[in-house]
Design a protein around this motif. Structure first.
Motif: not given
Length: 256
Positions: A114-123, A215-224
């Protein structure tokens, strides 16, 4: 929960005019059954074999305690790192047990890359930060451009089929099918509404429209995002009566 053959198209039509705003918070399909993806060393098992456990693997007390006791289905999203977009999605289930189910064991059903946000994760997710929110969230509603893959089984998440989910065609062609199927993650949204309902109870600044989607093969704007096989399997499997939730985050945050 589901009225056979009926989808909430009227509700979806009401939000068509604001869909593009909603889609900005979200970002190679596979037609298989998802079993082969479990061989990639996903958390909870290194070779894809089913494992029975007392807790969701690799999730610390802080988030483990937020998983409702009556939940029988957990979608775990294991992000590779705080600042990376690579992840693994694992579906865990458990049978009902006496005493509220506290002693029931979890079973690893399937896993997918899977992929998540293109910049990673945040609390502390914010609008347009390109990071996925860490936490435990309920899963209440689904939808997409395409029809519910199994509308007759009578127990799945309420599903809204509508062309209003279509990704804009000025986006890269690789993203055009991102929203063929989506499952709303109940972050800053109103449960019981179509996933593309724009209402954000905590305000616009907190972001919203966080979904599980294709999935489109790379990171998202915040989704999974996960493969088509995974999305269709989840849509056929998740059952409101089992109180499904998603627990999601990078490995370090999950273990905290």
């Amino acid at each position: 929960m589901r009225i056979a053959g009926v989808v909430r198209t009227a509700a979806a039509a009401a939000v068509c005019s604001v869909l593009l705003t909603s889609l900005t918070s979200c970002g190679t399909s596979d037609d298989g059954d998802g079993r082969k993806d479990g061989k990639r060393g996903a958390p909870g098992g290194t070779d894809g074999r089913t494992t029975d456990l007392r807790r969701i693997p690799d999730v610390g007390d802080r988030l483990q305690s937020r998983i409702p006791r009556n939940s029988r289905q957990v979608v775990a999203v294991y992000g590779r790192s705080r600042n990376l977009a690579d992840a693994t999605v694992v579906l865990y289930t458990r049978a009902a047990a006496g005493g509220g189910g506290g002693d029931a064991t979890w079973k690893k059903e399937r896993s997918w890359p899977a992929h998540n946000g293109k910049k990673g994760w945040t609390l502390d997710h914010r609008e347009n930060d390109k990071r996925s929110p860490v936490g435990v969230f309920t899963l209440s509603d689904a939808g997409g451009v395409l029809a519910d893959p199994d509308p007759s089984h009578g127990s799945g998440l309420p599903y809204t089929e509508s062309a209003a989910f279509q990704a804009p065609h000025y986006w890269p062609k690789t993203h055009w099918h991102d929203f063929d199927h989506v499952i709303a993650i109940d972050y800053n949204r109103v449960k019981g509404t179509p996933p593309n309902d724009p209402t954000r109870p905590q305000g616009q600044a907190k972001g919203g429209s966080i979904w599980l989607h294709m999935d489109h093969g790379s990171g998202t704007s915040g989704c999974v995002s996960l493969p088509k096989s995974g999305m269709r399997y989840l849509l056929r499997t998740l059952d409101p009566k089992q109180h499904p939730v998603v627990v999601m985050g990078d490995k370090a945050a999950l273990r905290d």
